[in-house]
Design a protein around this motif. Structure first.
Motif, PDB file in Angstrom:
ATOM      1  N   ARG A  14      16.392  13.933  56.509  1.00  0.00           N
ATOM      2  CA  ARG A  14      15.933  14.747  57.639  1.00  0.00           C
ATOM      3  C   ARG A  14      14.467  15.136  57.464  1.00  0.00           C
ATOM      4  O   ARG A  14      13.689  15.103  58.435  1.00  0.00           O
ATOM      5  CB  ARG A  14      16.796  16.010  57.747  1.00  0.00           C
ATOM      6  N   LEU A  18      26.860   5.950  73.376  1.00  0.00           N
ATOM      7  CA  LEU A  18      27.158   6.156  71.955  1.00  0.00           C
ATOM      8  C   LEU A  18      28.647   6.146  71.628  1.00  0.00           C
ATOM      9  O   LEU A  18      29.017   5.865  70.477  1.00  0.00           O
ATOM     10  CB  LEU A  18      26.577   7.505  71.492  1.00  0.00           C
ATOM     11  N   LYS A  32      12.325  12.173  58.293  1.00  0.00           N
ATOM     12  CA  LYS A  32      12.220  11.950  59.736  1.00  0.00           C
ATOM     13  C   LYS A  32      11.279  12.961  60.370  1.00  0.00           C
ATOM     14  O   LYS A  32      10.483  12.615  61.247  1.00  0.00           O
ATOM     15  CB  LYS A  32      13.602  12.029  60.380  1.00  0.00           C
ATOM     16  N   PRO A  81      11.973   5.448  70.202  1.00  0.00           N
ATOM     17  CA  PRO A  81      12.251   4.475  69.113  1.00  0.00           C
ATOM     18  C   PRO A  81      11.370   3.230  69.175  1.00  0.00           C
ATOM     19  O   PRO A  81      11.100   2.611  68.161  1.00  0.00           O
ATOM     20  CB  PRO A  81      13.736   4.117  69.341  1.00  0.00           C
ATOM     21  N   THR A 103      23.549   9.567  77.648  1.00  0.00           N
ATOM     22  CA  THR A 103      23.372   9.219  76.235  1.00  0.00           C
ATOM     23  C   THR A 103      24.719   9.061  75.528  1.00  0.00           C
ATOM     24  O   THR A 103      24.911   8.142  74.729  1.00  0.00           O
ATOM     25  CB  THR A 103      22.540  10.309  75.525  1.00  0.00           C
ATOM     26  N   HIS A 149      28.529  14.207  65.086  1.00  0.00           N
ATOM     27  CA  HIS A 149      27.994  12.848  65.053  1.00  0.00           C
ATOM     28  C   HIS A 149      27.314  12.422  66.363  1.00  0.00           C
ATOM     29  O   HIS A 149      26.279  11.773  66.323  1.00  0.00           O
ATOM     30  CB  HIS A 149      29.118  11.862  64.698  1.00  0.00           C
ATOM     31  N   ILE A 150      27.895  12.798  67.493  1.00  0.00           N
ATOM     32  CA  ILE A 150      27.306  12.370  68.768  1.00  0.00           C
ATOM     33  C   ILE A 150      26.176  13.307  69.184  1.00  0.00           C
ATOM     34  O   ILE A 150      25.093  12.857  69.575  1.00  0.00           O
ATOM     35  CB  ILE A 150      28.385  12.283  69.863  1.00  0.00           C
ATOM     36  N   LYS A 210      30.112   3.198  69.763  1.00  0.00           N
ATOM     37  CA  LYS A 210      29.357   2.655  68.640  1.00  0.00           C
ATOM     38  C   LYS A 210      30.234   2.602  67.381  1.00  0.00           C
ATOM     39  O   LYS A 210      31.269   3.268  67.282  1.00  0.00           O
ATOM     40  CB  LYS A 210      28.125   3.523  68.363  1.00  0.00           C
ATOM     41  N   PRO A 259      23.983  15.239  67.509  1.00  0.00           N
ATOM     42  CA  PRO A 259      22.664  15.029  66.878  1.00  0.00           C
ATOM     43  C   PRO A 259      21.926  13.808  67.385  1.00  0.00           C
ATOM     44  O   PRO A 259      20.690  13.794  67.410  1.00  0.00           O
ATOM     45  CB  PRO A 259      23.022  14.875  65.386  1.00  0.00           C
ATOM     46  N   ASN A 260      22.655  12.795  67.834  1.00  0.00           N
ATOM     47  CA  ASN A 260      22.017  11.580  68.325  1.00  0.00           C
ATOM     48  C   ASN A 260      21.549  11.695  69.773  1.00  0.00           C
ATOM     49  O   ASN A 260      20.924  10.765  70.294  1.00  0.00           O
ATOM     50  CB  ASN A 260      22.983  10.395  68.194  1.00  0.00           C
ATOM     51  N   THR A 261      21.871  12.817  70.411  1.00  0.00           N
ATOM     52  CA  THR A 261      21.387  13.047  71.781  1.00  0.00           C
ATOM     53  C   THR A 261      20.201  14.004  71.809  1.00  0.00           C
ATOM     54  O   THR A 261      19.685  14.306  72.883  1.00  0.00           O
ATOM     55  CB  THR A 261      22.513  13.630  72.660  1.00  0.00           C
TER      56      THR A 261
END
Length: 297
Positions: free
Chosen positions: A17, A184, A20, A293, A180, A207-208, A187, A210-212
């Protein structure tokens, strides 16, 4: 997985983290306009917090013998309003209200929008149908008209205005998050968690979600400016903050009566709104580019 492997994974996550965050900062600081926007925003927020230190005047103390003093007057370098109140003091204290309303309204809309988008996108089926049809109903009304209708039901006031613009903002975040999540939920990492027996709530929030966050952060940064404008507009119409509250929209409304003789009474709060919204837009554009990205290489 062995206990050693679990401990190693837990130790590695904070390092990843931080890596990143450092990479994000390196990309963001290359955008000079984003840094300028961030600097302006920090100055405004610090000025609002340190208002009693910056100015010794009371934003609500009236002195009719000093009404409508021009900018540059002794002791009042931005002049005074129609009630003899120091304009600079009113602007600094007004930043507390206007900026606070923008951030709180976005936080409320963000909270409910994320919940709706997460559950609608993950579960699909009738849950998605019910949630998104409610969102479609909200989006069927023009934003300003819907906000005015809500305030008409609740009554005028700063809190009511904040609630109204928050409700208006929920569909914006719900649709972003739902889109979003739809990309996901099938995945491999989600399927792996299901195979390991993880609950749906654990998958959604650990899990989902944080990826949004990347599109959410960008959208929220850009939306704070819109919320500030919306709150100021409602106050200008007499539906938000009420006089004598030190709020930029109220100051604009009060100053319009003196545009011919003292245009600066409305000009200065208008400039403040412009600068804050501009800084948020510059910062939001920089965050969008830094979090894209496709630009990581």
């Amino acid at each position: 997985m062995s206990s050693t492997g679990i401990e190693l994974a837990e130790t590695t996550q904070p390092v990843v983290r931080r890596g990143k965050a450092a990479a994000l900062w390196r990309r963001l600081k290359k955008d000079k306009f984003a840094l300028l926007g961030g600097a302006i925003l920090v100055i405004v927020i610090l000025s609002a917090i340190l208002a009693p230190v910056i100015t010794h005047y009371d934003p609500y103390e009236t002195k009719l013998e000093q009404r409508l003093l021009p900018p540059g007057s002794p002791g009042h370098w931005l002049g005074t309003d129609e009630m003899g109140r120091d304009l600079f003091t009113r602007l600094v204290y007004g930043a507390r209200v206007s900026v606070m309303v923008g951030f709180v309204a976005v936080a409320i809309a963000l909270f409910f929008g994320i919940l709706v988008g997460l559950f609608a996108g993950y579960y699909g089926g009738w849950v998605d149908t019910i949630f998104m049809r409610c969102i479609d109903i909200l989006m069927a009304f023009p934003y300003v008209l819907l906000a005015i209708s809500i305030i008409a039901a609740l009554g005028p006031g700063l809190l009511q205005a904040m609630v109204a613009i928050s409700i208006v903002g929920i569909p914006y975040y719900a649709r972003i998050v739902r889109g979003t999540v739809l990309s996901l939920r099938n995945k491999e990492f989600v399927e792996a968690e299901k195979a390991l027996g993880a609950s749906n709530l654990r998958i959604i929030f650990k899990h989902i979600l944080p990826n949004t966050m990347a599109p959410i952060i960008v959208a929220a940064t850009l939306d704070v400016g819109w919320m500030i404008i919306a709150a100021a507009g409602l106050s200008f119409l007499g539906l938000g903050a009420q006089p004598p509250t030190a709020e930029w929209g109220v100051m604009l409304s009060e100053g319009r009566k003196f545009l011919r003789v003292a245009p600066y009474v409305s000009l200065f709060p208008g400039i403040c709104i412009f600068l804050v919204v501009l800084s948020l837009n510059l910062l939001g554009d920089g965050l969008r580019d830094a979090l894209d990205p496709r630009l990581k290489q």
